[in-house]
Design an enzyme around this catalytic site. Structure first.
Site, mmCIF file in Angstrom:
data_model
loop_
_atom_site.group_PDB
_atom_site.id
_atom_site.type_symbol
_atom_site.label_atom_id
_atom_site.label_comp_id
_atom_site.label_asym_id
_atom_site.label_seq_id
_atom_site.Cartn_x
_atom_site.Cartn_y
_atom_site.Cartn_z
ATOM 1 N N ASP A 313 0.861 -1.172 0.000
ATOM 2 C CA ASP A 313 0.000 0.000 0.000
ATOM 3 C C ASP A 313 0.910 1.239 0.000
ATOM 4 O OD1 ASP A 313 -2.190 1.595 -0.121
ATOM 5 O OD2 ASP A 313 -3.184 0.784 1.648
HETATM 6 C C1 BGC Z 1 -5.166 3.042 0.053
HETATM 7 C C2 BGC Z 1 -5.314 1.963 -0.979
HETATM 8 C C3 BGC Z 1 -5.225 2.541 -2.366
HETATM 9 C C4 BGC Z 1 -3.928 3.289 -2.488
HETATM 10 C C5 BGC Z 1 -3.692 3.873 -3.867
HETATM 11 C C6 BGC Z 1 -3.978 3.927 -0.209
HETATM 12 O O1 BGC Z 1 -3.964 5.037 0.624
HETATM 13 O O2 BGC Z 1 -5.073 2.453 1.342
HETATM 14 O O3 BGC Z 1 -6.532 1.282 -0.794
HETATM 15 O O4 BGC Z 1 -5.350 1.528 -3.326
HETATM 16 O O5 BGC Z 1 -3.907 4.336 -1.545
HETATM 17 O O6 BGC Z 1 -4.501 4.939 -4.136
#
Ligand code: BGC
Length: 777
Positions: A313
């Site tokens: 993430d």
């Molecule tokens: C979130 C994810 C997301 C990623 C990319 C993160 O802050 O937890 O779910 O896919 O950002 O945007």
């Protein structure tokens, strides 16, 4: 450097790992390999895309053989464009990174021409011409927005859920996107956590079904098809168990709970062939998920045979420093890669440090090559090495976005997602003689809110149909629909009353009031935890004044979490939960309110009476002092002094404009052995006067176990349509393996003993008479 983290996979060749789906390369046997005859092996998955391909292997052997270490690390790097903030212009640094081969994948970039432009930089500007992979958060629709994910789960209609993902993939891929960061399959039982809106709710079984439907919707049966995208099972793992519902907070759960509650939807996604996994921000057992060899290698690769790649993430490798797990970014990167991470999202930790880590021997070349191969394999399987521009097709984009059939599908899924929570005196559907309808509330005419959070490239300004617009479009001749905002949903506006007089006057001059209230769209989603589940702002006060007019009031709730609407439940005759219903939401609400669609949704998550009950879920344990053991009001039982144990609305609950009768359940036999099965049957009758759909649910309780077992667990469901007076027999077949769990010795399997079973309209079943059966060894 923690020695256990280092070189765990050294010596295992990249090819052996890449092909481990069938054979597995685990050095230790998975817990399921207990000697017991009741153990149920966890079968490694074998998605069709993972079949070995000699041509691909030869191609990648050659390519990887020619790559420098820097180029390899580039393939393990995912960076965002700054499309979101400033339009389709990349910051200069990113362009240089692409042209230098320092980045292999980009997210937050879409449209055929923009992705084509970036792709050209990679394939014309870099030495090895390796194409970029474009990812994006396509969560509940891309341009055409469907209801939020929790709402879709409330449909209990897997065709509808899959359809939403299919349409999302068609639109996103037409804009050059190859990969969606969806589905989020985190089980979540805490309404305080804002991300409950993004998942499928609190249940393992329903969550696993939804996970499969979404993965199949995105990926179809062929990763090479240009209208499919790679799916991502996220966030691995146990992110939904954040303490006190505070986002990113510590997770501290047992391995048994991890395996029985939080992991099954991820395993279901692997079984469905999900191509990628995303790590979570939280720690598990003291180790940040992005550095967890246990999660990323022992479970995901060795037990489950996952064959795709793992992305972190957003900056979660960097966050291993503030977690207190790595002393600096260099160490964090080494821990992540050696644990099993393949791609670093946005943190640039691999980019900045990995070459040094390899050169100094803390990360092996084999581990780097293994990760690079996994990433390049996906690019190959998508056909990008043949034609890097195959997804960036302006004509297809033009022909695909907002197709009428997509908009119709969004409206249909939205209708199916809505849950009728209360309907005293059949206030709904709206009476034909309701000529003056008042729509009141901050969500009644708000385009911005209709599509909820994580709405990808969804248009918040012009396209969404509001409730007011939907009602107006639907109302027949002679019916007037008028609007007053009346209240505010903003925090801090609790004491304000400035809009009340106008709203109350409108209510008084109307035949019926449709109060559209709830939370602002960004009060759920990431970083949107709350310690109150009440209606924010001054909505509650206005609602009370509207009810005081004596006019019939219908409350349409829009929210991404369970709210404690206890006062409304006691005082408002009709309540419809509409989640954030998407681009066509206003039409869908009107379809339900006017009775053109008979609501059929059921709650995928428990609604507590108040926030103090959180976390609350239907499959709790009995405890040694269950409340039923004592007289009403008894002190020394497991209860609160001031609030009942039961929630406001149970998991699986939802009404219809018709009624359904359930016959007692019958069983095909009173016992089953290790190789047999048992079939439970009930007859469901539409006892009302309208056609309707019912979600028939199967619950089971394992009375005694080597560890304590939940008071009930969902083990099956079927959504059926019945005409008035029509009956249908619904059967569920259970096999011993359906009753497997993590036993006292941590093996996965079932246990002989006595079981209770219910076929019921909701998880309220546990109060009704069960049938019992025995499982024999
Ligand atoms: C979130 C994810 C997301 C990623 C990319 C993160 O802050 O937890 O779910 O896919 O950002 O945007």
């Amino acid at each position: 450097m923690r020695s256990l983290q280092r070189g765990v996979l050294a010596g295992v060749s990249a090819l052996a790992l890449a092909g481990c789906a069938t054979t597995g390369v685990a050095s230790a046997p998975p817990p399921s390999s207990s000697a017991s005859s009741t153990a149920v092996p966890i079968e490694p998955a074998q998605p069709s895309w993972a079949a070995r391909d000699a041509e691909m292997d030869a191609f990648l052997d050659d390519l990887i053989g020619r790559m420098t270490l820097e180029e390899k690390v580039g393939q393990l790097t995912l960076l965002t464009s700054d499309w979101e903030s400033t339009g389709p212009t990349m910051r200069e640094g990113y362009q240089q990174d692409i042209a230098a081969g320092r980045v292999g994948s980009i997210f937050n970039a879409y449209t055929a021409d923009y992705t084509r432009e970036l792709q050209r930089m990679a394939v014309e500007g870099t030495r090895l011409k390796i194409p970029l992979l474009f990812g994006y958060d396509v969560i509940h629709g891309h341009r055409t927005i469907f209801p939020i994910s929790l709402g879709e789960a409330a449909s209990w209609d897997m065709d509808a859920v899959e359809k939403s993902a299919r349409v999302s993939a068609a639109e996103a891929s037409a804009e050059g996107i190859h990969w969606t960061f969806s589905p989020m399959v985190d089980v979540s039982r805490d309404a305080r956590w804002g991300r409950v809106s993004e998942g499928a709710g609190e249940d393992v079984y329903l969550g696993s079904k939804v996970a499969k439907a979404r993965v199949h919707g995105y990926q179809g049966d062929d990763l090479r098809a240009v209208d499919t995208v790679l799916a991502t099972a996220k966030h691995f793992a146990a992110y939904g168990a954040a303490q006190a519902g505070r986002d990113y907070h510590t997770v501290d759960i047992s391995e048994r709970t991890l395996r029985d509650v939080y992991l099954p939807p991820f395993k279901a996604a692997v079984d469905e062939g999900v191509a990628t996994f995303m790590t979570s921000f939280n720690e598990y057992d003291g180790v940040p998920a992005s550095g967890s060899k246990f999660l990323l290698t022992d479970v995901l690769r060795d037990e489950w045979g996952f064959d795709g790649f793992v992305v972190t993430d957003y900056t979660s490798i960097n966050e291993m420093v503030p977690h207190g797990y790595a002393k600096d970014l260099e160490q964090a990167g080494e821990q992540a890669l050696n644990a099993g991470v393949d791609m670093d999202m946005q943190g640039a930790v691999f980019m900045e440090n990995m070459v040094k880590s390899v050169e100094e021997g803390r990360v092996s070349q084999a581990n780097i090559d293994r990760a690079v191969r996994r990433v390049l394999e996906m690019k190959y399987r998508l056909g990008l090495f043949e034609d890097p521009y195959r997804y960036a097709d302006e004509a297809r984009q033009e022909a695909t976005l907002y197709k009428p059939e997509f908009l119709e599908a969004a409206r249909d899924v939205a209708r199916k997602s809505m849950v009728l929570l209360k309907n005293d005196g059949n206030v709904l559907p709206l009476a034909a003689n309701a000529e003056r309808i008042a729509v009141i509330g901050p969500l009644g005419d708000s385009k911005t809110d209709m599509i909820g959070s994580w709405s990808a490239a969804g248009d918040r300004e012009t396209r969404p149909v509001t409730v007011l617009e939907g009602m107006k479009a639907h109302a027949g001749n002679g019916v007037t629909v008028q609007y007053a905002k009346g209240a505010s949903y903003e925090f801090g506006d609790e004491g304000k009353t400035d809009g009340f007089a106008e709203a109350v006057a409108l209510a008084k001059s109307s035949d019926v009031v449709v109060a559209v209230m709830g939370e602002k769209w960004d009060m759920t989603g990431e970083a949107a935890s709350r310690t109150s589940l009440d209606l924010p702002g001054n909505q509650q006060a206005l609602l009370e004044q509207l009810v005081a007019t004596g006019k019939p009031v219908v409350l349409v709730m829009m929210s991404g979490r369970p709210n404690s609407i206890t006062w409304a439940n006691d005082n408002v005759p009709a309540i419809l939960h509409a989640w954030y219903p998407g681009t066509q939401g206003g039409h869908a609400v009107a379809d339900v309110l006017f009775g053109d669609y008979n609501p059929s949704g059921k709650l995928p998550i428990t609604f507590p009476i108040n926030v103090g009950q959180a976390p609350i879920h239907y499959d709790m344990k009995n405890t040694g002092r269950p409340i039923e053991l004592g007289e009403p009001g008894a002190k020394y039982v497991s209860r609160y002094l001031n609030t009942p144990n039961d929630p406001l609305y149970r998991f699986g609950y939802g009404l219809s404009y018709t009624t359904f009768g359930y016959s007692p359940a019958t069983l095909s036999a009173s016992s089953m052995g290790p190789t047999s099965s048992i079939t439970a049957t009930a007859t469901i009758t539409n006892t009302g006067t309208r056609a309707g759909e019912e979600v028939v649910q199967l619950y089971v309780r394992d009375l005694v176990g080597s560890v304590t077992r939940p008071v009930q667990e969902l083990k099956g469901f079927e959504k059926i349509a019945l005409q008035p007076g029509e009956s249908r027999t619904v059967s569920f077949t259970l096999r011993p393996e359906d009753l497997a769990f993590t036993r006292a010795d941590m093996s996965h399997g079932w246990e002989p003993g006595e079981y209770r079973l219910w076929i019921a309209p909701s998880s309220g079943a546990k109060a009704s008479t069960p049938v019992t059966f025995t499982l024999t060894e």
